[in-house]
Every structure is written in C-alpha cells, then in structure tokens.
Design a protein around this motif. Structure first.
Motif, mmCIF file in Angstrom:
data_model
loop_
_atom_site.group_PDB
_atom_site.id
_atom_site.type_symbol
_atom_site.label_atom_id
_atom_site.label_comp_id
_atom_site.label_asym_id
_atom_site.label_seq_id
_atom_site.Cartn_x
_atom_site.Cartn_y
_atom_site.Cartn_z
ATOM 1 N N LEU A 58 0.890 -1.334 0.017
ATOM 2 C CA LEU A 58 0.074 -0.266 0.245
ATOM 3 C C LEU A 58 1.124 1.440 -0.105
ATOM 4 N N PHE A 59 2.052 1.076 0.698
ATOM 5 C CA PHE A 59 3.033 2.119 0.696
ATOM 6 C C PHE A 59 4.384 1.887 0.090
ATOM 7 N N PRO A 60 4.925 2.923 -0.550
ATOM 8 C CA PRO A 60 6.413 2.455 -1.086
ATOM 9 C C PRO A 60 7.273 2.264 0.262
ATOM 10 N N GLN A 61 8.492 1.655 -0.198
ATOM 11 C CA GLN A 61 9.502 1.507 0.935
ATOM 12 C C GLN A 61 9.984 2.681 1.088
ATOM 13 N N ASN A 62 10.278 3.255 2.454
ATOM 14 C CA ASN A 62 10.954 4.650 2.661
ATOM 15 C C ASN A 62 11.304 4.644 4.131
ATOM 16 N N LYS A 63 12.666 4.499 4.368
ATOM 17 C CA LYS A 63 13.366 4.373 5.508
ATOM 18 C C LYS A 63 12.855 5.677 6.360
ATOM 19 N N ALA A 64 12.785 6.904 5.599
ATOM 20 C CA ALA A 64 12.231 8.062 6.452
ATOM 21 C C ALA A 64 10.757 7.764 7.095
ATOM 22 N N MET A 65 9.926 7.059 6.515
ATOM 23 C CA MET A 65 8.669 7.006 6.953
ATOM 24 C C MET A 65 8.570 5.649 8.178
ATOM 25 N N VAL A 66 9.439 5.116 8.306
ATOM 26 C CA VAL A 66 9.404 4.001 9.348
ATOM 27 C C VAL A 66 9.168 4.524 10.547
ATOM 28 N N ASP A 67 9.956 5.719 11.162
ATOM 29 C CA ASP A 67 9.700 6.174 12.227
ATOM 30 C C ASP A 67 8.401 6.852 12.530
ATOM 31 N N VAL A 68 7.810 7.383 11.262
ATOM 32 C CA VAL A 68 6.407 8.177 11.366
ATOM 33 C C VAL A 68 5.377 6.820 11.384
ATOM 34 N N GLY A 69 5.639 5.989 10.646
ATOM 35 C CA GLY A 69 4.766 4.800 10.790
ATOM 36 C C GLY A 69 4.552 4.263 12.321
ATOM 37 N N ARG A 70 5.970 4.082 12.880
ATOM 38 C CA ARG A 70 6.086 3.398 14.229
ATOM 39 C C ARG A 70 5.240 4.330 15.202
ATOM 40 N N SER A 71 5.512 5.644 15.178
ATOM 41 C CA SER A 71 4.964 6.594 15.895
ATOM 42 C C SER A 71 3.406 6.644 15.628
ATOM 43 N N LEU A 72 3.030 6.612 14.653
ATOM 44 C CA LEU A 72 1.438 6.686 14.372
ATOM 45 C C LEU A 72 0.773 5.442 15.048
ATOM 46 N N HIS A 73 1.462 4.305 14.446
ATOM 47 C CA HIS A 73 0.774 3.096 15.185
ATOM 48 C C HIS A 73 0.737 3.038 16.667
ATOM 49 N N PHE A 74 2.113 3.297 17.168
ATOM 50 C CA PHE A 74 1.900 3.438 18.689
ATOM 51 C C PHE A 74 0.921 4.456 19.299
ATOM 52 N N TRP A 75 0.861 5.535 18.845
ATOM 53 C CA TRP A 75 -0.203 6.597 19.512
ATOM 54 C C TRP A 75 -1.648 6.571 19.202
ATOM 55 N N LEU A 76 -1.609 6.097 17.837
ATOM 56 C CA LEU A 76 -3.297 5.544 17.420
ATOM 57 C C LEU A 76 -3.639 4.498 18.452
ATOM 58 N N SER A 77 -2.774 3.745 18.665
ATOM 59 C CA SER A 77 -3.067 2.373 19.224
ATOM 60 C C SER A 77 -3.724 2.938 20.768
ATOM 61 N N TYR A 78 -2.737 3.746 21.358
ATOM 62 C CA TYR A 78 -3.214 4.092 22.907
ATOM 63 C C TYR A 78 -4.143 5.001 22.848
ATOM 64 N N THR A 79 -4.259 5.777 21.804
ATOM 65 C CA THR A 79 -5.537 6.716 21.834
ATOM 66 C C THR A 79 -6.798 5.868 21.455
ATOM 67 N N PHE A 80 -6.651 5.062 20.824
ATOM 68 C CA PHE A 80 -7.958 4.026 20.499
ATOM 69 C C PHE A 80 -8.109 3.339 21.827
#
Length: 131
Positions: free
Chosen positions: A79-101
């Motif tokens: 769904l998303f292209p490989q991009n090392k810069a987006m790994v930290d964004v994805g990790r943070s999004l997944h973490f914070w969205l999970s705890y907000t959920f």
C-alpha cells in the motif's frame, strides 16, 4: 494476517452500517440531541481508530521492507512504498493511535458502565457454575 483479516471484516462492517444508516435516516431524520451527537461521535471515533491503527501498521511494515504484509502466507501488494524515513512516522503513528484507541475504548466502557457491570456479573456467575 490478523490485521488484514480485521481490516477486511471491519471495512465490510462499515459498509453495512452505512447502508443501514442510510436506509434508516432517509426515512426519518434523527433527533439531534446532545446525547445523540455524543453517542454518534464516540462511535465514529471508535470506528476511525479501528480502521486507522491497522493502516498505520501497514505503513510501518511497507515502509520498513516491501513485500512484508502477508495474509496467511499470501503476499499482498504494498500500500505504501518502501521509505526508510517513513518507518519512524509509521512506528509513532501506530503506537499513538493504538493508545488513543485504547483511551476511547475505556471512555466507551465508562459510558456503558451498566452494561459492563452486568456482563461482569454474568461472567462471574458462569465461572462459578462451571467450576
């Protein structure tokens, strides 16, 4: 695999809910009371987080390594292209969205406290009977 399955089932459920809501509210508009608005807003946010958390997980997986998301062994398209810069964004999004959920789940449990308490009693009675 479980994330992909939940996304498929969740997307199907959202479409069904939209279909049912459309039929219901085209016949008669709801009463826009503060309680109705609060209830609809809470459920809308719960469904948004249910959908956003796995998408953030897909972002994290696809950004880290392509061909990383599989559905019980079947390789899914990225769904998303490989991009090392987006790994930290994805990790943070997944973490914070999970705890907000999780916070919204707790808010929903508090709002439905009578139901939670009744189900807890039912579970305790079931466990006592089946000892």
């Amino acid at each position: 695999s479980l994330g992909v399955l939940s996304m498929a089932l969740l997307t199907w459920r959202i479409f069904l809910l939209l279909k049912v809501s459309w039929k219901k509210y085209t016949r008669r508009l709801p009463k826009f009371t503060p309680a109705w608005i609060k209830n609809v807003s809470l459920h809308l946010l719960l469904y948004l987080f249910m959908w956003a958390v796995p998408i953030a997980g897909f972002l994290l997986s696809n950004s880290f390594r392509p061909d990383n998301v599989k559905f019980f062994g079947l390789l899914l398209p990225d769904l998303f292209p490989q991009n090392k810069a987006m790994v930290d964004v994805g990790r943070s999004l997944h973490f914070w969205l999970s705890y907000t959920f999780l916070a919204f789940i707790l808010l929903h449990a508090i709002a439905q406290w009578k139901v939670v308490r009744a189900n807890w009693r039912r579970l305790q009675n079931f466990l006592e009977v089946n000892r």
